[in-house]
Design an enzyme around this catalytic site. Structure first.
Site, PDB file in Angstrom:
ATOM      1  N   GLY A   7       0.848  -1.202   0.000  1.00 54.10           N
ATOM      2  CA  GLY A   7       0.000   0.000   0.000  1.00 54.10           C
ATOM      3  C   GLY A   7       0.877   1.243   0.000  1.00 54.10           C
ATOM      4  O   GLY A   7       0.537   2.267   0.586  1.00 54.10           O
ATOM      5  N   ALA A   9       1.571   3.492  -2.049  1.00 49.63           N
ATOM      6  CA  ALA A   9       1.085   4.760  -2.626  1.00 49.63           C
ATOM      7  C   ALA A   9      -0.059   5.350  -1.811  1.00 49.63           C
ATOM      8  O   ALA A   9      -0.610   6.381  -2.171  1.00 49.63           O
ATOM      9  CB  ALA A   9       0.628   4.521  -4.067  1.00 49.63           C
ATOM     10  N   GLN A  11      -2.269   6.615   1.821  1.00 51.62           N
ATOM     11  CA  GLN A  11      -2.070   7.772   2.705  1.00 51.62           C
ATOM     12  C   GLN A  11      -1.320   7.445   3.999  1.00 51.62           C
ATOM     13  O   GLN A  11      -0.545   8.276   4.474  1.00 51.62           O
ATOM     14  CB  GLN A  11      -3.368   8.520   2.957  1.00 51.62           C
ATOM     15  CG  GLN A  11      -4.540   7.706   3.430  1.00 51.62           C
ATOM     16  CD  GLN A  11      -5.429   8.518   4.366  1.00 51.62           C
ATOM     17  OE1 GLN A  11      -5.173   9.691   4.602  1.00 51.62           O
ATOM     18  NE2 GLN A  11      -6.443   7.882   4.916  1.00 51.62           N
ATOM     19  N   ILE A  12      -1.495   6.257   4.566  1.00 53.32           N
ATOM     20  CA  ILE A  12      -0.683   5.957   5.765  1.00 53.32           C
ATOM     21  C   ILE A  12       0.797   5.908   5.382  1.00 53.32           C
ATOM     22  O   ILE A  12       1.647   6.461   6.074  1.00 53.32           O
ATOM     23  CB  ILE A  12      -1.085   4.622   6.436  1.00 53.32           C
ATOM     24  CG1 ILE A  12      -2.517   4.689   6.963  1.00 53.32           C
ATOM     25  CG2 ILE A  12      -0.141   4.289   7.589  1.00 53.32           C
ATOM     26  CD1 ILE A  12      -2.995   3.434   7.676  1.00 53.32           C
ATOM     27  N   ARG A  86     -13.408  -0.679   2.459  1.00 57.96           N
ATOM     28  CA  ARG A  86     -14.851  -0.897   2.552  1.00 57.96           C
ATOM     29  C   ARG A  86     -15.550   0.172   1.723  1.00 57.96           C
ATOM     30  O   ARG A  86     -15.460   1.365   2.000  1.00 57.96           O
ATOM     31  CB  ARG A  86     -15.304  -0.799   4.009  1.00 57.96           C
ATOM     32  CG  ARG A  86     -16.751  -1.173   4.156  1.00 57.96           C
ATOM     33  CD  ARG A  86     -17.119  -1.398   5.621  1.00 57.96           C
ATOM     34  NE  ARG A  86     -18.254  -2.284   5.697  1.00 57.96           N
ATOM     35  CZ  ARG A  86     -18.500  -3.095   6.700  1.00 57.96           C
ATOM     36  NH1 ARG A  86     -17.696  -3.150   7.699  1.00 57.96           N
ATOM     37  NH2 ARG A  86     -19.568  -3.851   6.706  1.00 57.96           N
ATOM     38  N   ASP A 153      -4.987   2.432  18.871  1.00 57.65           N
ATOM     39  CA  ASP A 153      -6.076   2.424  19.852  1.00 57.65           C
ATOM     40  C   ASP A 153      -5.530   2.687  21.257  1.00 57.65           C
ATOM     41  O   ASP A 153      -6.135   3.391  22.060  1.00 57.65           O
ATOM     42  CB  ASP A 153      -6.814   1.082  19.799  1.00 57.65           C
ATOM     43  CG  ASP A 153      -7.232   0.745  18.379  1.00 57.65           C
ATOM     44  OD1 ASP A 153      -7.870   1.586  17.744  1.00 57.65           O
ATOM     45  OD2 ASP A 153      -6.885  -0.349  17.898  1.00 57.65           O
ATOM     46  N   HIS A 181      -9.835  -5.334  16.625  1.00 62.06           N
ATOM     47  CA  HIS A 181      -9.754  -3.909  16.291  1.00 62.06           C
ATOM     48  C   HIS A 181     -10.997  -3.538  15.486  1.00 62.06           C
ATOM     49  O   HIS A 181     -11.032  -3.686  14.264  1.00 62.06           O
ATOM     50  CB  HIS A 181      -8.485  -3.611  15.494  1.00 62.06           C
ATOM     51  CG  HIS A 181      -8.506  -2.249  14.876  1.00 62.06           C
ATOM     52  ND1 HIS A 181      -8.219  -1.107  15.587  1.00 62.06           N
ATOM     53  CD2 HIS A 181      -8.829  -1.836  13.637  1.00 62.06           C
ATOM     54  CE1 HIS A 181      -8.351  -0.058  14.799  1.00 62.06           C
ATOM     55  NE2 HIS A 181      -8.721  -0.474  13.608  1.00 62.06           N
TER      56      HIS A 181
HETATM   57  P1  NAD Z   1      -5.299   4.052   1.217  1.00 57.91           P
HETATM   58  O1  NAD Z   1      -6.518   3.647   0.487  1.00 57.91           O
HETATM   59  O2  NAD Z   1      -4.863   5.483   1.186  1.00 57.91           O
HETATM   60  O3  NAD Z   1      -4.059   3.186   0.697  1.00 57.91           O
HETATM   61  C1  NAD Z   1      -4.124   1.818   0.521  1.00 57.91           C
HETATM   62  C2  NAD Z   1      -3.169   1.483  -0.587  1.00 57.91           C
HETATM   63  O4  NAD Z   1      -3.122   0.060  -0.683  1.00 57.91           O
HETATM   64  C3  NAD Z   1      -3.617   2.002  -1.963  1.00 57.91           C
HETATM   65  O5  NAD Z   1      -2.537   2.693  -2.581  1.00 57.91           O
HETATM   66  C4  NAD Z   1      -3.968   0.729  -2.715  1.00 57.91           C
HETATM   67  O6  NAD Z   1      -3.728   0.816  -4.104  1.00 57.91           O
HETATM   68  C5  NAD Z   1      -3.028  -0.262  -2.047  1.00 57.91           C
HETATM   69  N1  NAD Z   1      -3.392  -1.658  -2.256  1.00 57.91           N
HETATM   70  C6  NAD Z   1      -4.624  -2.208  -2.412  1.00 57.91           C
HETATM   71  N2  NAD Z   1      -4.528  -3.519  -2.647  1.00 57.91           N
HETATM   72  C7  NAD Z   1      -3.216  -3.820  -2.642  1.00 57.91           C
HETATM   73  C8  NAD Z   1      -2.479  -5.003  -2.827  1.00 57.91           C
HETATM   74  N3  NAD Z   1      -3.100  -6.162  -3.106  1.00 57.91           N
HETATM   75  N4  NAD Z   1      -1.133  -4.972  -2.770  1.00 57.91           N
HETATM   76  C9  NAD Z   1      -0.502  -3.801  -2.501  1.00 57.91           C
HETATM   77  N5  NAD Z   1      -1.139  -2.626  -2.325  1.00 57.91           N
HETATM   78  C10 NAD Z   1      -2.485  -2.641  -2.389  1.00 57.91           C
HETATM   79  O7  NAD Z   1      -5.489   3.532   2.709  1.00 57.91           O
HETATM   80  P2  NAD Z   1      -4.726   3.989   4.027  1.00 57.91           P
HETATM   81  O8  NAD Z   1      -5.446   5.153   4.619  1.00 57.91           O
HETATM   82  O9  NAD Z   1      -3.262   4.110   3.746  1.00 57.91           O
HETATM   83  O10 NAD Z   1      -5.022   2.767   4.981  1.00 57.91           O
HETATM   84  C11 NAD Z   1      -4.463   1.494   4.726  1.00 57.91           C
HETATM   85  C12 NAD Z   1      -5.181   0.434   5.525  1.00 57.91           C
HETATM   86  O11 NAD Z   1      -4.991   0.634   6.918  1.00 57.91           O
HETATM   87  C13 NAD Z   1      -6.696   0.409   5.338  1.00 57.91           C
HETATM   88  O12 NAD Z   1      -7.126  -0.937   5.290  1.00 57.91           O
HETATM   89  C14 NAD Z   1      -7.233   1.070   6.578  1.00 57.91           C
HETATM   90  O13 NAD Z   1      -8.533   0.638   6.899  1.00 57.91           O
HETATM   91  C15 NAD Z   1      -6.244   0.551   7.583  1.00 57.91           C
HETATM   92  N6  NAD Z   1      -6.149   1.308   8.844  1.00 57.91           N
HETATM   93  C16 NAD Z   1      -6.012   0.583   9.981  1.00 57.91           C
HETATM   94  C17 NAD Z   1      -5.904   1.227  11.190  1.00 57.91           C
HETATM   95  C18 NAD Z   1      -5.757   0.420  12.437  1.00 57.91           C
HETATM   96  O14 NAD Z   1      -5.685   1.009  13.529  1.00 57.91           O
HETATM   97  N7  NAD Z   1      -5.697  -0.909  12.363  1.00 57.91           N
HETATM   98  C19 NAD Z   1      -5.926   2.620  11.246  1.00 57.91           C
HETATM   99  C20 NAD Z   1      -6.033   3.342  10.080  1.00 57.91           C
HETATM  100  C21 NAD Z   1      -6.144   2.660   8.865  1.00 57.91           C
END
Ligand code: NAD
Length: 309
Positions: A7, A9, A11-12, A86, A153, A181
């Site tokens: 992931g 590219a 935002q995290i 989702r 959390d 979570h």
């Molecule tokens: P985002 O949508 O900005 O980035 C996700 C990236 O993953 C995208 O660039 C997408 O193209 C890539 N991706 C999708 N499928 C892929 C694959 N098969 N292989 C490689 N890359 C792939 O999302 P985000 O804001 O960076 O969040 C990432 C994840 O973290 C989400 O699932 C979000 O729900 C989760 N999250 C978890 C917590 C927690 O506390 N557990 C907190 C915040 C976000």
């Protein structure tokens, strides 16, 4: 230290990468690999350009790729952020099944290409079940090498203690997030200060904090998620100095919880990615009831994907 972020590219990742590369977390420079899906490669090239222009002190080399073998080969640490989001109107079952496919493939790639000693932190939601799936497809890698992410959390709970109960951040320790979570997770401060009794509104604040951020930002937590990831991996690598912290870990038989699932639990971390579950804490009856609800939800998630194994 060869570190893969999936992931890459997203935002995290955009918040995480500067934190990872600007301090000497592993006492060595990092060979960084960023994986994303093919349609995001152009965006990932932009991230690469920014990394080049940042000249981060602890970056040794950088690869961007959408190829699994390139991404997973010989890695020491995988931070799995990439997953299927989702979408509006999507059922939980559909979300779980979409992510099953992704984590099946990535678990297999870990098994086939990564070092057998690789450590894995799963962050993408639904995080406990995604971690379970990844682990199931990596039989050559010990289950204790996998952790799912609860640290954000825990930080949210620490903030609540400061904001509402006038505690000092530097004093707060041994606070726990139990369970899945999700909006059923269970915050517990009884091992920090037994005089502080969290009320239902406090519990709900922690359970729904992620959703509250989405409501305001129209995007899920990224800065705070990145910050917690750094704390999780730093403590996992260096140890938690006798402090109890929360990791989602593979449960064998602690607290008579069901086995074979990743549950957020109290752990102490030691040097070089070692940790042990703290399995002798007192749990009051209200907390236990809430934990059982959260674990029941987790069991249902696993039930919804188990037939796909
Ligand atoms: P985002 O949508 O900005 O980035 C996700 C990236 O993953 C995208 O660039 C997408 O193209 C890539 N991706 C999708 N499928 C892929 C694959 N098969 N292989 C490689 N890359 C792939 O999302 P985000 O804001 O960076 O969040 C990432 C994840 O973290 C989400 O699932 C979000 O729900 C989760 N999250 C978890 C917590 C927690 O506390 N557990 C907190 C915040 C976000």
């Amino acid at each position: 230290m060869k570190v893969l972020i999936t992931g890459g590219a997203g935002q995290i990742a955009y918040s995480l990468i500067p934190l990872l590369l600007s301090s000497n977390i592993f006492n060595t420079k990092i060979d960084l690999i960023l994986l994303d899906i093919e349609p995001c490669m152009e965006k990932l090239e932009g991230v690469k350009m920014e990394l080049e222009d940042s000249n981060f002190e602890y970056l040794n080399s950088l690869i961007i790729t959408s190829d699994l073998k390139t991404a997973f080969s010989d890695i020491d640490l995988a931070i799995l952020l990439g997953g299927f989001p989702r979408l509006p109107g999507m059922e939980r079952k559909d979300l779980l099944e979409k992510n099953f496919e992704i984590f099946k493939i990535q678990g297999t790639a870990l098994n086939d290409y990564a070092k057998p000693s690789v450590k894995v932190l799963v962050v993408a939601n639904p995080v406990n079940t995604n971690c379970w799936i990844t682990n199931k497809f990596s039989p050559n890698i010990p289950s204790e090498n996998f952790t799912s992410y609860s640290y954000l959390d825990q930080e949210r709970l620490a903030y609540l203690l400061q904001n509402k109960y006038n505690q000092r951040y530097e004093d707060i320790k041994n606070i726990i997030i139990w369970g899945n979570h999700s909006s059923t997770m269970v915050p517990d401060v009884s091992n920090y200060n037994s005089e502080i009794k969290l009320d239902n509104s406090d519990i709900s604040t922690i359970q729904n904090r992620g959703a509250s951020v989405i409501e305001k930002r129209k995007l899920s937590s990224a800065m705070s998620a990145a910050n917690g990831i750094i704390k999780h991996i730093t403590k996992w690598f260096h140890g938690s100095d006798d402090e109890i912290i929360s990791f989602g870990v593979y449960n064998t038989n602690s607290y008579k919880f069901p086995e074979d699932m990743f549950i957020s639990m109290p752990v102490k971390a030691y040097e070089n990615f070692k940790y042990s579950v703290i399995d002798d804490l007192e749990i009051d009856s209200k907390t236990r009831t809430l934990i059982d609800i959260s674990i029941k939800e987790l069991k249902e998630e696993i039930y919804l994907v188990k037939h796909l194994l």
